[in-house]
Enzyme design. Sequence first.
Site, mmCIF file in Angstrom:
data_model
loop_
_atom_site.group_PDB
_atom_site.id
_atom_site.type_symbol
_atom_site.label_atom_id
_atom_site.label_comp_id
_atom_site.label_asym_id
_atom_site.label_seq_id
_atom_site.Cartn_x
_atom_site.Cartn_y
_atom_site.Cartn_z
ATOM 1 N N ASN A 1 0.895 -1.328 -0.076
ATOM 2 C CA ASN A 1 0.056 0.045 0.130
ATOM 3 C C ASN A 1 0.829 1.413 -0.010
ATOM 4 O OD1 ASN A 1 -2.114 2.051 0.889
ATOM 5 N ND2 ASN A 1 -1.092 1.887 2.473
ATOM 6 N N TYR B 1 4.708 9.211 -10.776
ATOM 7 C CA TYR B 1 3.695 8.579 -10.224
ATOM 8 C C TYR B 1 3.104 7.550 -11.321
ATOM 9 C CZ TYR B 1 -0.132 7.720 -7.136
ATOM 10 O OH TYR B 1 -1.281 6.991 -6.532
ATOM 11 N N VAL C 1 -9.403 8.934 -2.993
ATOM 12 C CA VAL C 1 -9.647 8.715 -1.478
ATOM 13 C C VAL C 1 -9.236 9.888 -0.754
ATOM 14 C CG1 VAL C 1 -9.254 7.148 0.331
ATOM 15 C CG2 VAL C 1 -8.852 6.130 -1.871
#
Length: 250
Positions: A87, A154, A189
């Site tokens: 994660n 990213y 999120v």
Amino acid sequence: MRYIIVTGTSRGLGEAIATQLLEKGTKLISISRKPNEQLIEKAKYLTIPFDFYSFDLQEIHQIESFMEKIFSNIDVTNVSSIHLINNAGMLAPMKPLERSESEQLIANVHVNLVAPMLLSSAFMKHTKGWNIDKRIINISSGAGQKPYFGWGAYCTTKAGINMLTKCIALEETDKEYPVKVISFAPGVVDTNMQAEIRQTPKEDFIQVERFLTLKENDHLLSPDYVAKAVIELLETNHFDQGGIIRIDEQ
């Protein structure tokens, strides 16, 4: 007992996943640079077996020996299943590649791609021959399949995570006791990473207005909601081996 290794548990999605995994019959192994005191205290209060390891995933040359340490503390005779959730991640540098600092680019690749690769490799080596349920959940992003201005590092590393997932699945195909693996994009999120995105100057990230609007209109997913979806992937019998899925595809 079910053993679950989770990286990046100091905050955000990792913290939510770890918190929900504090339950009877589960041994949680938490990895982050900084300790999550609330998580530690909750585990004590619930008398749930919990191991916290302080480790910086940028230290890629130490990961193999670090995993040796973790597995040396696992009672093989007491393992009913074992899972790894990759994660931990970082977004910086959030700016065009030509203006990005080399150290930040290196750190991004180390944390987002090299570390999960090494952790997965060690996980498979140590559990080879274990006739139990073994799963790796790689937390990816929609950015792994779509380019974003200012997110070169990213996007690239998350695309790499997706391909890593496919390669592991292919290599596990004919194994007697294969590791199941999936790549999961959790959507947008409501975490500190999103706050970081909203503070980025438009010249560095031209789509910043979109993320400001998502927050203003309350369209961000809660970490708890997404954590439940991740945990379902650990428990479901309908596992899309090698799949690259989004939260809205579950």
